[in-house]
Every structure is written in structure tokens, then in C-alpha cells.
Design an enzyme around this catalytic site. Structure first.
Site, mmCIF file in Angstrom:
data_model
loop_
_atom_site.group_PDB
_atom_site.id
_atom_site.type_symbol
_atom_site.label_atom_id
_atom_site.label_comp_id
_atom_site.label_asym_id
_atom_site.label_seq_id
_atom_site.Cartn_x
_atom_site.Cartn_y
_atom_site.Cartn_z
ATOM 1 N N PHE A 76 0.846 -1.192 0.000
ATOM 2 C CA PHE A 76 0.000 0.000 0.000
ATOM 3 C C PHE A 76 0.880 1.240 0.000
ATOM 4 O O PHE A 76 1.723 1.414 0.874
ATOM 5 C CB PHE A 76 -0.946 0.050 1.204
ATOM 6 C CG PHE A 76 -1.856 1.253 1.143
ATOM 7 C CD1 PHE A 76 -2.970 1.257 0.304
ATOM 8 C CD2 PHE A 76 -1.578 2.402 1.875
ATOM 9 C CE1 PHE A 76 -3.778 2.383 0.201
ATOM 10 C CE2 PHE A 76 -2.391 3.530 1.775
ATOM 11 C CZ PHE A 76 -3.496 3.520 0.944
ATOM 12 N N LYS A 125 2.568 9.776 8.272
ATOM 13 C CA LYS A 125 1.714 9.487 9.433
ATOM 14 C C LYS A 125 2.149 10.081 10.785
ATOM 15 O O LYS A 125 1.639 11.095 11.207
ATOM 16 C CB LYS A 125 1.516 7.981 9.541
ATOM 17 C CG LYS A 125 0.643 7.461 8.396
ATOM 18 C CD LYS A 125 0.032 6.133 8.702
ATOM 19 C CE LYS A 125 -1.119 5.815 7.778
ATOM 20 N NZ LYS A 125 -0.745 5.305 6.456
ATOM 21 N N ASP A 161 9.207 2.641 1.988
ATOM 22 C CA ASP A 161 8.036 3.410 2.406
ATOM 23 C C ASP A 161 7.874 3.156 3.902
ATOM 24 O O ASP A 161 7.360 2.119 4.320
ATOM 25 C CB ASP A 161 6.810 2.949 1.604
ATOM 26 C CG ASP A 161 5.516 3.636 2.046
ATOM 27 O OD1 ASP A 161 5.485 4.216 3.146
ATOM 28 O OD2 ASP A 161 4.527 3.563 1.292
HETATM 29 C C1 LIG Z 1 -0.943 5.539 5.069
HETATM 30 C C2 LIG Z 1 0.098 5.067 4.115
HETATM 31 C C3 LIG Z 1 0.319 5.708 2.876
HETATM 32 C C4 LIG Z 1 -0.546 6.838 2.387
HETATM 33 O O1 LIG Z 1 -0.495 7.967 3.195
HETATM 34 P P1 LIG Z 1 -1.579 9.148 2.974
HETATM 35 O O2 LIG Z 1 -1.130 10.191 3.948
HETATM 36 O O3 LIG Z 1 -2.920 8.569 3.282
HETATM 37 O O4 LIG Z 1 -1.475 9.587 1.567
HETATM 38 C C5 LIG Z 1 1.347 5.243 2.084
HETATM 39 N N1 LIG Z 1 2.117 4.211 2.466
HETATM 40 C C6 LIG Z 1 1.941 3.575 3.639
HETATM 41 C C7 LIG Z 1 2.841 2.447 4.011
HETATM 42 C C8 LIG Z 1 0.912 3.964 4.493
HETATM 43 O O5 LIG Z 1 0.709 3.305 5.627
#
Ligand SMILES: *Cc1c(COP(=O)(O)O)cnc(C)c1O
Length: 405
Positions: free
Chosen positions: A138, A252, A223
Site C-alpha cells: 500500500f 503518518k 516506504d
Molecule cells: C498511510 C500510508 C500511505 C498513504 O499515506 P496518505 O497520507 O494517506 O497519503 C502510504 N504508504 C503507507 C505504508 C501507508 O501506511
């Protein structure tokens, strides 16, 4: 406005992109939140790994109040102190040499992919643009990042997808190696696939990946939007996994709830970005950066990180005890305060039952409960969760038996 009325107006005026729990959260304190009617909940969702210092942490509140009174925003046409200080702090505590700021996770990943393409084009020519991401990953919801995300359900109905992405099975080095070609510019993955159901990357896999990427001048992108900022018990997850990426993205937890994103890179990679190559109006704004500075200073001071590490181990042990006692618990996975419990039951129903009994948890997938509380969560609060899980799992298991007869 009572919750019922709020729900009606939400149904009327909001685009219906979320399925929500039937409560409205009005305020928070520490690891607890309170709904409009004043009911208390222990928060094991933490804004989905965002509220790392919990709710109403005095250092964070004060930093935001002070900065709001002084300067909320100005343009990136000018220097601002919080942005430069935050960049320096992140560089001082990571593998990276330079930082670009934006406002969300998806944007941080967009910056990472743009940077990887620029670097690839400069070093190896215009055909070097492909990025390999993982199945079940994701990375966000922009058109670029929903393409990067290796899940059909996120992509469905939004085609055509962006060219230049392919997907490898997670933790499978040979499969990945077979997919790499002259066009491969970068490999992007989450050290822990969190939204995908809490799957931790193998250390050996990461080590082989790192060596391979270095040898081929392919960029390794982590990420760490969900795993970073103390979530796994160290400031960044990669510190525990034995390899350093070339690019890392954060969002986050970084500013404890104020929107922010960051893309970090080594000098040789970051130099592919020159003035005009990338920009963001709000990115690195003084309010968000002052909040992030407060969060990072509290964490790096040490005690909260140590606490998070201990609480993570305590939670993992408690969840593992549940697995030993209840047959319908099929797996426990995670690191630090990012834990997943796989169940042979409907995770969503368990979430609803927990909510009714005053605990917020979240279902990452249909079968996986995810626990990402504030890093300041107490042992007593974890005990309450474990007690409730015991009750709910016991009920499920007994009900399951009945339905077979
Ligand atoms: C939450 C998340 C995203 C996306 O972040 P947004 O602030 O919602 O755009 C991308 N990668 C990971 C691993 C995430 O947990």
C-alpha cells in the site's frame, strides 16, 4: 449536535468514500478518546499510526500554539527556521543527507518516484523509469500511488493506470531478480506491509535486495510512512532490519497528527532534484514542521522510544498468549507497536464488538486485526485490550463450535 444528526448530515453532504464506525470522536487525552456523548475509548488505532504521542501531549500542543501565533504559513520562496531545523534533525538521525517536505504519505511517495525517475534518466538514459513494487503493498491513493499499490481493490475503476510499474511477490528474492531489466530504476517496499495485513520483511531478503540494488545502481526505496517515527521500537524500522535504503518516505506519525510528509535521500540520489524539479505550496510549512520537531524531540530524548519498545514486546506476548489459547487465532505478526492478529473469523465484527465495549481497534483486512496505539500506551491499557480480546475470541470460538452441530 448529537451523533445521529451528524451521521445524517455526513450521509447527505460528504462524498461517500469511507465506511465509518458509528461514533463521533470529540476529544482525546493520552491514549484515550471520548465520543460526543462522553463515552471513553482506549485508542488502539491512534489515527492509524498517526497520534504517536497520543492526544493532547503538552509539548506538541505548546509547539503548535506557539508556532500558530508566530507564523502559520509562508511560501517556499523564503527560508523558515522550523523546516530547516526539522530537515537537519531527520538527517542527523537517519542514513539520509537531504529531505523534501510535502503534506501526506502519497505525496511523499510521489516525490520518491519522481526522484528515482530523474536519477535513472540522468544516470542511465530515458528508458530507465520502471519501478518494481510488491504485491499486497500500500502506497497511497493518488493516480501514481494507486498504481504503485499492488492491490486490485485500490486500482479497480480508475484505469488506465500509470505506465512503469510492475509487482513482485513480497519476501521472494528470486522472483524479484527475474523481473529486473535495463529499465528498472527502483524497487519500492514497506519494511512491514501494514495495510496489507502486517507482513514483516525478511532480514535475509532485504540484505540480498540491498546488495543486488547497489550492484545494479537500482534505487532501494523504503516506504516507512507507517513504520517510521518510533512505531516499531526504533526511530525507523530499517534500523532493526540491517539495511539502509537510498530513499525513504515518512508521513503518518511525523508531526503527531498535523499533516506532513517527507522524502529523504542520500546526497548522490537527492542531487537529481534541482530548483524547479519538484514543489509543494504547503510542503514543509512552519506549523507542520514545528509540530514534527516537537514529536521527534520527545521521541529522540529516549524514554518514549524505550517505552514503545517494551510495550510492543508486551503486546506481542499477550497476543501470542491469545493465539496459544484460542484456535481461531491463526497468526501474530509485527514489530514494536505495529502488531497484527490473523483470525479465522470476521475481523470487522470483532472491531464492532470491541467498540461497543470501549476499545478502538481496526481491521487491516477481512481476517487481520491491526493494533497501532499511541507510543505512550500504558501496560494497564494493553491489559484491558488483551482481556477484551480473550472475551471476544472465547465467544467466537464457542459460537463457531455450535454452528458445526
Ligand atoms: C498511510 C500510508 C500511505 C498513504 O499515506 P496518505 O497520507 O494517506 O497519503 C502510504 N504508504 C503507507 C505504508 C501507508 O501506511
Amino acid at each position: 449536535m448529537p451523533t445521529e444528526e451528524l451521521k445524517d448530515d455526513a450521509a447527505t453532504y460528504l462524498m461517500q468514500t469511507y465506511s465509518r464506525q458509528p461514533i463521533s470522536i470529540a476529544r482525546g487525552r493520552g491514549a484515550k478518546v471520548y465520543d460526543l456523548e462522553g463515552r471513553e475509548y482506549i485508542d488502539f488505532v491512534g489515527g492509524i499510526a498517526v497520534n504517536v504521542l497520543g492526544h493532547g501531549h503538552p509539548d506538541l500542543v505548546q509547539a503548535i500554539q506557539r508556532q500558530a501565533a508566530q507564523l502559520i504559513h509562508t511560501s517556499n520562496l523564503y527560508y523558515t527556521e522550523p523546516q530547516v531545523r526539522l530537515a537537519r534533525l531527520l538527517v542527523d538521525h537517519s542514513f539520509a543527507d537531504r529531505v523534501f517536505f510535502c503534506n501526506s504519505g502519497a505525496e511523499a511517495n510521489e516525490a520518491a518516484i519522481k526522484l528515482a525517475r530523474r536519477y535513472g534518466h540522468e544516470r542511465h538514459g530515458a528508458n530507465r523509469f520502471e519501478v518494481i513494487t510488491m504485491k499486497n503493498s500500500f502506497h497511497g491513493r493518488t493516480l501514481g500511488m494507486l498504481t504503485a499499490t499492488g492491490q486490485d481493490k485500490v486500482q479497480k475503476g480508475f484505469e488506465p493506470l500509470m505506465p512503469g510499474f510492475t509487482y513482485a511477490p513480497f519476501n521472494d528474492f528470486s522472483a524479484l531478480e527475474a523481473m529486473v531489466n535495463d529499465q528498472t530504476a527502483a524497487i519500492m517496499l514497506e519494511p512491514i506491509q501494514a495495510e496489507g495485513g502486517v507482513y514483516v520483511a525478511d532480514r535475509d531478503y532485504l540484505r540480498r535486495l540491498r546488495e543486488f540494488c547497489t550492484q545494479k545502481d537500482i534505487l532501494l526505496i523504503f516506504d516507512e510512512i507507517q513504520t517510521g517515527i518510533g512505531r516499531t521500537g526504533t526511530f525507523f524500522a530499517y534500523e532493526q532490519l540491517g539495511v539502509k535504503p537510498d530513499i525513504m518516505t515518512l508521513a503518518k506519525g511525523l508531526a503527531g497528527g498535523v499533516p506532513i510528509g517527507a522524502c529523504l535521500a542520500t546526497e548522490s540520489v537527492a542531487s537529481a532534484f534541482t530548483p524547479g524539479a519538484h514543489a509543494s505550496t504547503f510542503g514543509g510549512n512552519p506549523l507542520a514542521c514545528a509540530a514534527a520537531l516537537a514529536v521527534c524531540r520527545v521521541l529522540l530524548e529516549g524514554r518514549v522510544l524505550d517505552h514503545a519498545k517494551r510495550m510492543g514486546e508486551y503486546l506481542a506476548k499477550g497476543l501470542t498468549d491469545c493465539k496459544d489459547r484460542y484456535r481461531i487465532v491463526t497468526d501474530i505478526r509485527g514489530l514494536g507497536l505495529l502488531q497484527g492478529m490473523e483470525v479465522d473469523a470476521d475481523a470487522k465484527t470483532l472491531v464492532a464488538d470491541a467498540l461497543a465495549r470501549g476499545i478502538l481497534i481496526n481491521a487491516a483486512t477481512e481476517r487481520v486485526l491491526r493494533f497501532v496505539p499511541p507510543l505512550i500506551i500504558s501496560q494497564q491499557e494493553i491489559d484491558k485490550l488483551l482481556e477484551l480480546l480473550s472475551t471476544l475470541l472465547n465467544q467466537r470460538q464457542t459460537a463457531g463450535k455450535d454452528s458445526h452441530h
